[in-house]
Scaffold this motif. Structure first.
Motif, mmCIF file in Angstrom:
data_model
loop_
_atom_site.group_PDB
_atom_site.id
_atom_site.type_symbol
_atom_site.label_atom_id
_atom_site.label_comp_id
_atom_site.label_asym_id
_atom_site.label_seq_id
_atom_site.Cartn_x
_atom_site.Cartn_y
_atom_site.Cartn_z
ATOM 1 N N TYR A 134 0.839 -1.201 0.000
ATOM 2 C CA TYR A 134 0.000 0.000 0.000
ATOM 3 C C TYR A 134 0.879 1.259 0.000
ATOM 4 N N ASP A 163 -3.248 1.671 -4.093
ATOM 5 C CA ASP A 163 -4.265 2.224 -3.203
ATOM 6 C C ASP A 163 -5.002 1.135 -2.418
ATOM 7 N N ARG A 164 -5.121 -0.040 -3.011
ATOM 8 C CA ARG A 164 -5.777 -1.168 -2.336
ATOM 9 C C ARG A 164 -5.132 -2.457 -2.783
ATOM 10 N N HIS A 166 -6.366 -6.209 -3.390
ATOM 11 C CA HIS A 166 -7.606 -6.990 -3.481
ATOM 12 C C HIS A 166 -7.377 -8.478 -3.214
ATOM 13 N N TYR A 186 -4.307 -5.436 -7.603
ATOM 14 C CA TYR A 186 -4.170 -4.172 -6.866
ATOM 15 C C TYR A 186 -5.114 -3.127 -7.452
ATOM 16 N N ASN A 187 -5.469 -2.140 -6.621
ATOM 17 C CA ASN A 187 -6.072 -0.932 -7.177
ATOM 18 C C ASN A 187 -4.991 0.139 -7.179
ATOM 19 N N HIS A 207 -8.757 5.524 -10.654
ATOM 20 C CA HIS A 207 -8.371 4.289 -9.961
ATOM 21 C C HIS A 207 -8.610 3.115 -10.896
ATOM 22 N N ASP A 209 -7.989 -1.206 -11.455
ATOM 23 C CA ASP A 209 -7.568 -2.500 -10.916
ATOM 24 C C ASP A 209 -6.585 -3.139 -11.888
ATOM 25 N N VAL B 93 -17.007 -3.235 -3.896
ATOM 26 C CA VAL B 93 -16.342 -2.261 -3.027
ATOM 27 C C VAL B 93 -17.211 -1.000 -3.018
ATOM 28 N N TYR B 166 -17.637 -1.520 -8.290
ATOM 29 C CA TYR B 166 -17.674 -0.345 -7.415
ATOM 30 C C TYR B 166 -19.091 0.222 -7.313
#
Lengths: 218, 204
Positions: A134, A163-164, A166, A186-187, A207, A209, B93, B166
């Motif tokens: 992160y 950022d995230r 998953h 990942y994001n 953003h 993925d 999410v 999302y």
């Protein structure tokens, strides 16, 4: 593949034309039928979601962009049915059955809700350590695979921040050719300026993925 | 401003004939069940739609514990509380709008959308203009929906490139203190949960 479907950042398509929520999501009876036969054929388990996406996007870009949404679905379905041997080219052209389905039983109406409710999760239990953490700065590979990929062109070569995390998910590039393999997902947060240049400075972020093989250290 | 657009191209009769022929062939070969097709259409045309998501948002507005649970694992929380689960909602999410942040969702590569809470996507969401433009010019696109995002607000676009879906939790409109969950849910539109509009005003 750098196909007609990879639309982020392309110009010239004109206004959005929003529609009211109360309007039906289908505009023609044939769209209802195309939607339903696509899902029902998916129940046969002969292909996965990435194979289905690739079948739709693997077209001449002019054709992809000229087709309406469900025309692309129909094209993808016809392609997969023939490719997987469920129907023959001849049957598709003639509309006449030349061979039975060899006694295969297909899900009936009573099983539809249960199938939809179970869905198709793509996360994979895997204790591997992610390569990126992160907040880490990463760069999207400048890579142009000719097969299916979920790495949008507008992100390639651009830097962003994790950022995230998953967890491990099915990797589409391999899933699209029937190989089930998990990769860390990942994001990644990209500042608008990193994607679109100086005039977009301060215009927020995008953003996306992205799977681990799409990313490299900076 | 949103309008009841009929501008999409009228497709030639060709796909209608092709679909009809293909459906007959599939039924004849025993590859699809005719009644199953009807259930599929009925499910996504009449049963699963944005009213599901509106209930989720309204609950998040009134119930802090529920809001925390959807921030932690939205799919699990909406399955547990409302029974919304399954296809195209396996990995949701929730992204929350605040006075400083506005979230908006797109799928530039196809049409990924959280079916379990919003149903099937509208035509414009799947069309080239929205998919092409949102990531580069979110403020310009939102302006076409009549939505003005002030310069000082941070705008975050979510491109749904994976199986993660999302769901935007819009800001609760002012002047709705003490409202019931059901009344609040009437303010939550599909477009607000995609992020191209705000929730409706209390006076609407």
């Amino acid at each position: 593949m750098n196909g007609g479907h990879d639309l982020g950042g392309q110009h010239g398509f004109g206004p959005i034309n929003p529609e009211l929520e109360k309007k039906s999501i289908f505009h023609h009876e044939w769209e209802r039928r195309a939607f339903a036969i696509t899902l029902a054929c998916g129940f046969l388990g002969k292909w996965n979601i990435d194979e289905a996406r690739h079948a739709r996007e693997f077209q001449n870009p002019v054709k992809y962009l000229t087709n309406s949404y469900y025309q692309n679905w129909l094209y993808g379905l016809e392609t997969l049915l023939v490719k997987k041997g469920l129907i023959t080219e001849q049957e598709l052209l003639s509309g006449k059955s030349h061979q039975s389905n060899n006694g295969r039983s297909v899900p009936g109406a009573e099983r539809v809700r249960e199938i939809l409710a179970s869905g198709g999760p793509t996360n994979i239990e895997d204790a591997r350590v992610p390569r990126f953490q992160y907040g880490q700065q990463v760069k999207v590979c400048n890579d142009h695979p000719i097969g299916h990929t979920r790495m949008p062109r507008y992100t390639r070569g651009c830097e962003g921040v994790i950022d995230r995390l998953h967890g491990v998910h099915v990797f589409p590039d391999k899933n699209s050719v029937g190989e089930v393999d998990g990769e860390y997902l990942y994001n990644v947060r990209f500042e608008a300026e990193a994607l679109w240049g100086e005039p977009h400075k301060g215009q927020g972020s995008v953003h996306v993925d992205l799977w681990e093989p799409y990313l490299e250290e900076t | 401003m949103p309008h009841d657009g009929e501008e999409f191209t009228e497709p030639p009769s060709d796909p209608a004939l092709r679909v009809k022929a293909l459906e007959s062939l599939l039924v004849e070969k025993g590859l699809v069940d005719l009644e199953a097709l009807d259930v599929l259409i009925d499910t996504y045309e009449h049963k699963v739609g944005p009213r599901n998501g509106a209930r989720v948002v309204a609950r998040a507005w009134v119930d802090q514990e529920f809001k925390l649970s959807i921030q932690k694992d939205c799919s699990a929380a909406v399955k547990k509380v409302f029974g919304f689960q399954g296809r195209q909602g396996e990995h949701i999410v929730a992204v929350e709008n605040t006075s400083k942040i506005h979230n908006v969702v797109v799928c530039t590569l196809c049409s990924c959308y959280p079916w379990t809470v919003l149903g099937l996507p509208p035509v414009w969401y799947k069309s080239a203009p929205y998919r092409a433009r949102l990531v580069q010019d979110p403020r310009g696109v939102l302006a076409e929906f009549g939505t003005c995002i002030p310069e000082e607000k941070d705008i975050r676009v979510w491109d749904s490139t994976s199986e993660v879906r999302y769901l935007v939790i819009p800001e609760r409109p002012i002047g709705t203190e003490g409202w019931t969950e059901e009344k609040l849910s009437m303010l939550v539109t599909r477009n607000a949960m995609i992020g191209v509009e705000f929730a409706k005003e209390a006076s609407s």
